[in-house]
Design an enzyme around this catalytic site. Sequence first.
Site, PDB file in Angstrom:
ATOM      1  CE1 TYR A  40     -52.197 -50.211  37.285  1.00 38.01           C
ATOM      2  CE2 TYR A  40     -49.864 -49.928  37.701  1.00 38.01           C
ATOM      3  CZ  TYR A  40     -50.888 -50.600  37.083  1.00 38.01           C
ATOM      4  OH  TYR A  40     -50.601 -51.667  36.270  1.00 38.01           O
ATOM      5  CE  LYS A  69     -48.707 -51.148  32.860  1.00 34.22           C
ATOM      6  NZ  LYS A  69     -48.573 -50.860  34.317  1.00 34.22           N
ATOM      7  CG  LEU A 214     -50.850 -64.289  46.701  1.00 32.78           C
ATOM      8  CD1 LEU A 214     -51.172 -65.666  46.154  1.00 32.78           C
ATOM      9  CD2 LEU A 214     -49.399 -64.221  47.140  1.00 32.78           C
TER      10      LEU A 214
END
Length: 317
Positions: A40, A69, A214
């Site tokens: 991320y 992760k 979304l």
Amino acid sequence: MKKMPDVGFGLWKVDSADCERVILDAVKAGYRHFDCAADYANEQAVGQGIKAAIDAGHVTREDLWITSKLWNTFHHPDHVQGACQKSLDDLGLEYLDLYLIHFPIALEYVPVEKRYPPEWLLDPEAETPRMVRAPVPLADTWAAMETLVDKAMVKQIGVCNYNSGLLHDLMSYARIKPAVLQIEAHPYLTQDNLIRLAGDYGIKVTAFSPLGALSYFEIDMAKPADSILTEETITEIASAHGKTPAQVVLKWGVQRGTAIIPKSSNAGRMAENLAITDFDLTDDQMAAISGLNANRRFNDPGVFCEAAFGLFNPIYD
Ligand code: A2P
């Protein structure tokens, strides 16, 4: 052992520049479970947010559940501990509550000093950049994940994006059983078989993208017409309970036994997404929402790897 809170906060696509404010707002709203990942590209900023929340006295480390992760390029056993330590250093933590294998996809190693996070391509600067697989068996990666528990770097370990075949295989050799399976799940992708199998094995499931499409608008992988929030079944149930469509979709996720990790950068929606404990969906309403299943997967390496990285790389059939 600490219990993973059912409603967590997903950090995917939260800009580093926003992380500290977002984490502080989320902690103040009541979130204690944060879902992070090396990929991320914001773990240092997330770490600053966690530190700010702890320094301000809102929470202690023990109050928090932090997941991270292992990225695809670090699957080889020689690299698993270093990758975990890098996430710990960036997050400013002594231990993770949960560490997950991000994808059942091993890619060629890229040293942290060369590029971090390495993402999908081996050589993004090349004229024809390549996504290059590495021949690393998942069993070897799992054994290295188990060592992280032995060394107290992580409390529990698990996997993401595994299908039922990979789960059976993992359970056949795991010395330390996976605590959590994280998969995409929402009313358009209910994943009933996989969730049932995980339950049979005693593995908790976390649903990512619990609001479905979304998450994917901003990266152009879904269109507003794909939204679950305007689906009549959902809006009718929402009116019946005096709740928002998002709250109904999230409640369905929790009531069926999965943890969920919605993300919002907006303090009002953060609170909205947590305010789902004061109502229950009826069996008929649960069934009606599950009946929306269309096996619609938004996050599919079989689609995006070919489109973005030039390699056909399906992991689901
Ligand atoms: P925003 O950050 O502006 O609130 P997911 O959790 O599935 O990854 O979805 C995240 C997306 O859903 C984000 O675009 C987020 O936008 C939006 N979102 C989160 N909570 C709500 C809500 N309660 N109502 C509408 N949109 C929401």
